[in-house]
Design an enzyme around this catalytic site. Structure first.
Site, PDB file in Angstrom:
ATOM      1  N   ARG A  66       0.709  -1.364   0.011  1.00  0.00           N
ATOM      2  CA  ARG A  66       0.169   0.065   0.151  1.00  0.00           C
ATOM      3  C   ARG A  66       0.902   1.141   0.087  1.00  0.00           C
ATOM      4  NH1 ARG A  66      -5.805   0.126   0.734  1.00  0.00           N
ATOM      5  NH2 ARG A  66      -6.304   2.277   0.309  1.00  0.00           N
ATOM      6  N   ASN A 108     -12.330  16.440   0.098  1.00  0.00           N
ATOM      7  CA  ASN A 108     -13.214  15.062  -0.029  1.00  0.00           C
ATOM      8  C   ASN A 108     -14.570  15.660   0.413  1.00  0.00           C
ATOM      9  OD1 ASN A 108     -14.159  12.658  -0.628  1.00  0.00           O
ATOM     10  ND2 ASN A 108     -12.863  11.620   0.487  1.00  0.00           N
ATOM     11  N   THR A 109     -15.694  14.754  -0.047  1.00  0.00           N
ATOM     12  CA  THR A 109     -16.879  14.896   0.318  1.00  0.00           C
ATOM     13  C   THR A 109     -17.478  13.752   1.083  1.00  0.00           C
ATOM     14  OG1 THR A 109     -18.016  14.238  -1.832  1.00  0.00           O
ATOM     15  CG2 THR A 109     -17.534  16.468  -1.621  1.00  0.00           C
ATOM     16  N   HIS A 110     -18.263  13.912   1.865  1.00  0.00           N
ATOM     17  CA  HIS A 110     -18.927  13.014   2.630  1.00  0.00           C
ATOM     18  C   HIS A 110     -20.418  13.093   2.864  1.00  0.00           C
ATOM     19  CE1 HIS A 110     -19.571   9.466   5.454  1.00  0.00           C
ATOM     20  NE2 HIS A 110     -20.144  10.362   6.312  1.00  0.00           N
ATOM     21  N   ASP A 146     -13.067  10.364   7.179  1.00  0.00           N
ATOM     22  CA  ASP A 146     -14.036  11.455   7.152  1.00  0.00           C
ATOM     23  C   ASP A 146     -13.981  12.283   8.443  1.00  0.00           C
ATOM     24  OD1 ASP A 146     -15.115  10.242   4.905  1.00  0.00           O
ATOM     25  OD2 ASP A 146     -16.410   9.013   5.959  1.00  0.00           O
TER      26      ASP A 146
END
Length: 202
Positions: A66, A108-110, A146
């Site tokens: 990763r 980013n969106t949540h 988030d």
């Protein structure tokens, strides 16, 4: 001065399309210079190609770890010298190398009003809990899930006859509008992050 956006996608790219459409207006103050993905053959990449935007793919499976993937993704994004990186339905968590390079300017969106209902099932969790209002959040990406400092939020009422699907569709509509407005303001005005608090301006 036009802000350079790199957008990362994993799927259909509806938020990407909203940004591409907004960037067509010079007054918006930003342009999408590249679109990256963690998988091949997705609609999001097709949208970018149709718009004449450069694309790249970095699949986790192609790397021995990763960490190696995170380093490769970081290098690919860095090659386009972005001012802001937008995770638009990107279903992988970026790692330490990425955050070291782009922390504080990756968003980013949540589909919930953070800090409520984090994770993959925000609309369904909100519905199950019985809240009357949920919504969407745009946040600065950090090492958590988030958990980053909040840039913008939009409230979406929960209707009595909502299913998780109908609620999520209304949230996604609100999310696109919020994303376009906030990224445009970031491009034109800049943002200042002080602890948990984010404000537009320099």
């Amino acid at each position: 001065m036009t802000a350079r956006l790199v957008v990362l996608v994993s799927g259909s790219g509806t938020n990407l399309q909203a940004l591409l459409d907004a960037c067509a207006d010079p007054a918006y103050g930003a342009e999408v210079v590249a679109v990256g993905a963690d998988r091949d053959g997705i609609l999001g990449l097709e949208r970018a190609e149709r718009a004449g935007v450069a694309t790249f793919v970095r699949r986790v499976a192609d790397f021995e770890s990763r960490e190696a993937w995170d380093a490769a993704l970081t290098e690919a994004v860095a090659s386009y010298a972005p001012d802001v990186v937008v995770l638009a339905g990107f279903m992988k968590l970026v790692g330490p190398a990425f955050l070291a390079s782009f922390g504080g300017r990756t968003v980013n969106t949540h589909p919930a009003l953070s800090p409520s209902f984090p994770g993959m099932h925000g609309p369904a969790d909100a519905l199950a809990y019985g809240v009357k209002v949920t919504g969407c959040t745009l946040f600065v990406v950090d090492a958590g899930v988030d958990t980053g400092a909040i840039i913008a939020q939009t409230a979406v009422p929960v209707e009595d006859d909502d299913t998780a699907e109908t609620l999520h569709e209304r949230i996604k509509t609100a999310e696109r509008a919020m994303l376009v407005e906030a990224v445009g303001r970031m491009a034109r005005e800049g943002v200042v992050v002080e602890g948990r608090r984010v404000r537009f301006g320099h």
